[in-house]
Design a protein around this motif. Structure first.
Motif, PDB file in Angstrom:
ATOM      1  N   ILE A   1       5.229 -11.525  -1.121  1.00 54.55           N
ATOM      2  CA  ILE A   1       5.876 -10.214  -1.170  1.00 54.55           C
ATOM      3  C   ILE A   1       6.498  -9.911   0.190  1.00 54.55           C
ATOM      4  CG2 ILE A   1       5.551  -7.770  -1.714  1.00 54.55           C
ATOM      5  CD1 ILE A   1       2.929  -8.496  -3.084  1.00 54.55           C
ATOM      6  N   GLU A   2       7.606  -9.194   0.177  1.00 51.25           N
ATOM      7  CA  GLU A   2       8.276  -8.800   1.411  1.00 51.25           C
ATOM      8  C   GLU A   2       7.569  -7.599   2.030  1.00 51.25           C
ATOM      9  OE1 GLU A   2      12.263  -7.951   0.284  1.00 51.25           O
ATOM     10  OE2 GLU A   2      12.864 -10.055   0.168  1.00 51.25           O
ATOM     11  N   THR A   3       6.531  -7.852   2.806  1.00 50.81           N
ATOM     12  CA  THR A   3       5.778  -6.780   3.450  1.00 50.81           C
ATOM     13  C   THR A   3       5.389  -7.201   4.864  1.00 50.81           C
ATOM     14  OG1 THR A   3       3.582  -7.565   2.771  1.00 50.81           O
ATOM     15  CG2 THR A   3       4.769  -6.151   1.217  1.00 50.81           C
ATOM     16  N   GLY A   4       4.752  -6.286   5.583  1.00 51.42           N
ATOM     17  CA  GLY A   4       4.264  -6.589   6.921  1.00 51.42           C
ATOM     18  C   GLY A   4       3.116  -7.572   6.928  1.00 51.42           C
ATOM     19  N   PHE A   5       2.537  -7.842   5.754  1.00 46.23           N
ATOM     20  CA  PHE A   5       1.439  -8.792   5.646  1.00 46.23           C
ATOM     21  C   PHE A   5       1.846 -10.163   6.181  1.00 46.23           C
ATOM     22  CE2 PHE A   5      -0.491 -12.284   3.282  1.00 46.23           C
ATOM     23  CZ  PHE A   5      -1.833 -12.026   3.426  1.00 46.23           C
ATOM     24  N   ALA A   6       3.040 -10.610   5.784  1.00 43.26           N
ATOM     25  CA  ALA A   6       3.515 -11.932   6.216  1.00 43.26           C
ATOM     26  C   ALA A   6       3.696 -11.977   7.726  1.00 43.26           C
ATOM     27  CB  ALA A   6       4.829 -12.277   5.513  1.00 43.26           C
ATOM     28  N   LYS A   7       4.243 -10.917   8.275  1.00 41.22           N
ATOM     29  CA  LYS A   7       4.456 -10.864   9.725  1.00 41.22           C
ATOM     30  C   LYS A   7       3.133 -10.884  10.467  1.00 41.22           C
ATOM     31  CE  LYS A   7       6.811  -8.198  13.325  1.00 41.22           C
ATOM     32  NZ  LYS A   7       7.631  -6.997  13.618  1.00 41.22           N
ATOM     33  N   ALA A   8       2.168 -10.092   9.983  1.00 42.17           N
ATOM     34  CA  ALA A   8       0.858 -10.032  10.639  1.00 42.17           C
ATOM     35  C   ALA A   8       0.136 -11.362  10.575  1.00 42.17           C
ATOM     36  CB  ALA A   8       0.005  -8.931   9.992  1.00 42.17           C
ATOM     37  N   GLY A   9       0.365 -12.112   9.492  1.00 38.14           N
ATOM     38  CA  GLY A   9      -0.303 -13.400   9.322  1.00 38.14           C
ATOM     39  C   GLY A   9       0.473 -14.569   9.887  1.00 38.14           C
TER      40      GLY A   9
ATOM     41  N   ALA B   1       9.032 -11.217  -2.928  1.00 40.72           N
ATOM     42  CA  ALA B   1       9.357 -10.242  -3.971  1.00 40.72           C
ATOM     43  C   ALA B   1       9.349  -8.827  -3.418  1.00 40.72           C
ATOM     44  CB  ALA B   1       8.359 -10.368  -5.119  1.00 40.72           C
ATOM     45  N   SER B   2       9.991  -7.919  -4.128  1.00 39.38           N
ATOM     46  CA  SER B   2      10.017  -6.513  -3.738  1.00 39.38           C
ATOM     47  C   SER B   2       8.657  -5.868  -3.972  1.00 39.38           C
ATOM     48  CB  SER B   2      11.073  -5.762  -4.561  1.00 39.38           C
ATOM     49  OG  SER B   2      10.866  -4.374  -4.491  1.00 39.38           O
ATOM     50  N   PRO B   3       8.079  -5.217  -2.957  1.00 36.48           N
ATOM     51  CA  PRO B   3       6.792  -4.547  -3.148  1.00 36.48           C
ATOM     52  C   PRO B   3       6.875  -3.397  -4.146  1.00 36.48           C
ATOM     53  CG  PRO B   3       7.727  -3.989  -1.008  1.00 36.48           C
ATOM     54  CD  PRO B   3       8.565  -5.088  -1.573  1.00 36.48           C
ATOM     55  N   VAL B   4       8.073  -2.811  -4.294  1.00 37.88           N
ATOM     56  CA  VAL B   4       8.252  -1.725  -5.268  1.00 37.88           C
ATOM     57  C   VAL B   4       7.990  -2.240  -6.678  1.00 37.88           C
ATOM     58  CG1 VAL B   4       9.888  -0.065  -6.248  1.00 37.88           C
ATOM     59  CG2 VAL B   4       9.961  -0.581  -3.800  1.00 37.88           C
ATOM     60  N   ASP B   5       8.593  -3.363  -7.019  1.00 38.06           N
ATOM     61  CA  ASP B   5       8.434  -3.936  -8.352  1.00 38.06           C
ATOM     62  C   ASP B   5       6.998  -4.381  -8.605  1.00 38.06           C
ATOM     63  OD1 ASP B   5      11.151  -3.541  -8.720  1.00 38.06           O
ATOM     64  OD2 ASP B   5      11.691  -5.603  -8.170  1.00 38.06           O
ATOM     65  N   VAL B   6       6.386  -4.979  -7.591  1.00 35.75           N
ATOM     66  CA  VAL B   6       5.004  -5.448  -7.731  1.00 35.75           C
ATOM     67  C   VAL B   6       4.064  -4.265  -7.952  1.00 35.75           C
ATOM     68  CG1 VAL B   6       3.083  -6.586  -6.558  1.00 35.75           C
ATOM     69  CG2 VAL B   6       5.389  -7.545  -6.388  1.00 35.75           C
ATOM     70  N   ALA B   7       4.249  -3.189  -7.188  1.00 38.51           N
ATOM     71  CA  ALA B   7       3.395  -2.004  -7.323  1.00 38.51           C
ATOM     72  C   ALA B   7       3.518  -1.387  -8.716  1.00 38.51           C
ATOM     73  CB  ALA B   7       3.748  -0.983  -6.249  1.00 38.51           C
ATOM     74  N   LYS B   8       4.738  -1.309  -9.223  1.00 32.11           N
ATOM     75  CA  LYS B   8       4.947  -0.731 -10.553  1.00 32.11           C
ATOM     76  C   LYS B   8       4.252  -1.540 -11.637  1.00 32.11           C
ATOM     77  CE  LYS B   8       9.395   1.554  -9.684  1.00 32.11           C
ATOM     78  NZ  LYS B   8      10.859   1.542  -9.991  1.00 32.11           N
ATOM     79  N   LYS B   9       4.384  -2.852 -11.544  1.00 36.95           N
ATOM     80  CA  LYS B   9       3.754  -3.713 -12.546  1.00 36.95           C
ATOM     81  C   LYS B   9       2.231  -3.647 -12.439  1.00 36.95           C
ATOM     82  CE  LYS B   9       4.245  -8.247 -14.703  1.00 36.95           C
ATOM     83  NZ  LYS B   9       4.973  -9.541 -14.688  1.00 36.95           N
ATOM     84  N   ALA B  10       1.726  -3.568 -11.211  1.00 39.55           N
ATOM     85  CA  ALA B  10       0.279  -3.475 -11.005  1.00 39.55           C
ATOM     86  C   ALA B  10      -0.264  -2.175 -11.569  1.00 39.55           C
ATOM     87  CB  ALA B  10      -0.032  -3.569  -9.518  1.00 39.55           C
ATOM     88  N   HIS B  11       0.427  -1.078 -11.310  1.00 36.46           N
ATOM     89  CA  HIS B  11      -0.014   0.226 -11.810  1.00 36.46           C
ATOM     90  C   HIS B  11      -0.034   0.245 -13.336  1.00 36.46           C
ATOM     91  CE1 HIS B  11       0.495   4.448 -13.075  1.00 36.46           C
ATOM     92  NE2 HIS B  11      -0.293   4.715 -12.054  1.00 36.46           N
ATOM     93  N   LYS B  12       1.026  -0.279 -13.937  1.00 40.89           N
ATOM     94  CA  LYS B  12       1.099  -0.326 -15.393  1.00 40.89           C
ATOM     95  C   LYS B  12      -0.057  -1.138 -15.971  1.00 40.89           C
ATOM     96  CE  LYS B  12       4.244  -1.538 -19.197  1.00 40.89           C
ATOM     97  NZ  LYS B  12       5.588  -2.097 -19.544  1.00 40.89           N
TER      98      LYS B  12
ATOM     99  N   GLY C   1       0.814  -1.206   0.000  1.00 38.75           N
ATOM    100  CA  GLY C   1       0.000   0.000   0.000  1.00 38.75           C
ATOM    101  C   GLY C   1       0.846   1.252   0.000  1.00 38.75           C
ATOM    102  N   ASN C   2       1.896   1.258   0.802  1.00 41.38           N
ATOM    103  CA  ASN C   2       2.805   2.398   0.870  1.00 41.38           C
ATOM    104  C   ASN C   2       3.468   2.655  -0.480  1.00 41.38           C
ATOM    105  OD1 ASN C   2       5.674   3.631   1.601  1.00 41.38           O
ATOM    106  ND2 ASN C   2       4.265   4.119   3.260  1.00 41.38           N
ATOM    107  N   GLU C   3       3.796   1.589  -1.186  1.00 40.17           N
ATOM    108  CA  GLU C   3       4.402   1.743  -2.509  1.00 40.17           C
ATOM    109  C   GLU C   3       3.394   2.286  -3.511  1.00 40.17           C
ATOM    110  OE1 GLU C   3       7.512   1.643  -2.940  1.00 40.17           O
ATOM    111  OE2 GLU C   3       7.914   0.836  -0.929  1.00 40.17           O
ATOM    112  N   PHE C   4       2.150   1.859  -3.404  1.00 36.72           N
ATOM    113  CA  PHE C   4       1.101   2.419  -4.257  1.00 36.72           C
ATOM    114  C   PHE C   4       0.959   3.919  -4.008  1.00 36.72           C
ATOM    115  CE2 PHE C   4      -1.053  -1.938  -4.592  1.00 36.72           C
ATOM    116  CZ  PHE C   4      -0.708  -2.091  -5.919  1.00 36.72           C
ATOM    117  N   VAL C   5       0.977   4.304  -2.742  1.00 35.30           N
ATOM    118  CA  VAL C   5       0.839   5.713  -2.375  1.00 35.30           C
ATOM    119  C   VAL C   5       1.923   6.548  -3.038  1.00 35.30           C
ATOM    120  CG1 VAL C   5       0.983   7.369  -0.472  1.00 35.30           C
ATOM    121  CG2 VAL C   5      -0.344   5.269  -0.190  1.00 35.30           C
ATOM    122  N   LYS C   6       3.180   6.128  -2.885  1.00 41.13           N
ATOM    123  CA  LYS C   6       4.303   6.882  -3.453  1.00 41.13           C
ATOM    124  C   LYS C   6       4.243   6.893  -4.983  1.00 41.13           C
ATOM    125  CE  LYS C   6       7.311   4.519  -0.951  1.00 41.13           C
ATOM    126  NZ  LYS C   6       8.602   4.054  -0.349  1.00 41.13           N
ATOM    127  N   LEU C   7       3.815   5.780  -5.562  1.00 40.89           N
ATOM    128  CA  LEU C   7       3.744   5.672  -7.019  1.00 40.89           C
ATOM    129  C   LEU C   7       2.684   6.609  -7.594  1.00 40.89           C
ATOM    130  CD1 LEU C   7       4.858   4.135  -9.471  1.00 40.89           C
ATOM    131  CD2 LEU C   7       3.178   2.344  -9.020  1.00 40.89           C
TER     132      LEU C   7
END
Length: 260
Positions: free
Chosen positions: A185-193, A205-216, A15-21
């Motif tokens: 993905i390497e995020t807090g999601f895994a830790k919370a779950g 995977a890197s959330p930065v790369d995933v966010a970029k591909k999702a946005h595109k 989510g944070n990566e989406f925000v910045k993107l």
């Protein structure tokens, strides 16, 4: 004309990566999350780095009325949403009989009910305007049953199926619905779950790369976007629906086990 993106789960890794993107692409933002302090901190960060307007909404997605409350606040702010990013999600490991009813109901609210209601509230407006894009964060887990995460895999199957069907229904309206189906993905999601020590999340995977591909993919109006798949997952994606269910479930259960 500047557009506005509403992003749920805004303070988390993806989510944070989406925000910045979205901010970097000069979109105004409505950030939704359950921690007001983190939202305020993120708002200040984005405003200091980008020339965009930022509003925040604090919401607990385990609340069955969360979507309606978010929608009402957006209306009170007199903001028109152009991009709806249903990113918030809840995972959790454990067998079906071990997990509590409260845990599973919360997961269903977060992963299914809230994004469904937000689409129900915003997509009709998009259709009336003849423009608007939705990005729903599902998972490659949607393709198969998932022992030891049975409810999570099932909720993501729901999200994918619903999103694809709606995408078809609105295909001639100027509105698109894209489903992101990432791997681990390497995020807090895994830790919370409680998933950080599992084989599946050992090399996220890197959330930065995933966010970029999702946005595109969203901007191109794609139906499904696969991103962040591990070398183990990649060859199986196309084959999973055709493989024997018992064999697939055995593989998934093994991946949920401790990586050590």
């Amino acid at each position: 004309m500047t557009k506005t993106a509403l992003i749920t789960g805004a303070t988390g890794g993806l989510g944070n990566e989406f925000v910045k993107l979205f901010a970097a692409k000069n979109n105004n933002l409505v950030l939704v999350g359950r921690n007001s302090e983190k939202l305020l901190s993120l708002e200040m960060e984005i405003k200091s780095k980008y020339s965009v307007e930022v509003e925040t909404i604090t919401a607990d997605f385990s609340d069955s009325e969360a979507a309606e409350k978010i929608y009402e606040q957006v209306k009170k702010m007199n903001i028109e949403i152009d991009y709806l990013i249903n990113n918030a999600g809840l995972g959790g490991q454990g067998s079906f009989i071990e997990r509590t009813m409260t845990q599973d109901i919360s997961m269903m609210n977060v992963n299914m009910m809230v994004p469904t209601k937000l689409m129900k509230l915003f997509i009709p407006e998009f259709v009336r305007r003849g423009s608007g894009k939705v990005l729903n964060v599902s998972s490659s887990a949607a393709l198969i049953p998932g022992p030891l995460q049975a409810e999570y895999y099932a909720t993501k199957a729901y999200v994918t199926s619903l999103s694809n069907a709606i995408a078809y229904e609105v295909k001639d309206t100027g509105v698109t619905v894209t489903t992101l189906m990432p791997g681990a993905i390497e995020t807090g999601f895994a830790k919370a779950g409680g998933l950080t020590q599992t084989k599946m999340f050992a090399h996220g995977a890197s959330p930065v790369d995933v966010a970029k591909k999702a946005h595109k993919g969203m901007m191109a109006g794609k139906l499904n976007v696969f991103a962040g798949l591990s070398p183990v997952q990649r060859p199986f994606v196309g084959l999973m629906p055709m493989m024997p269910k018992k064999a697939i479930m055995g593989f998934v259960a093994n991946q949920q086990s401790n990586a050590n």
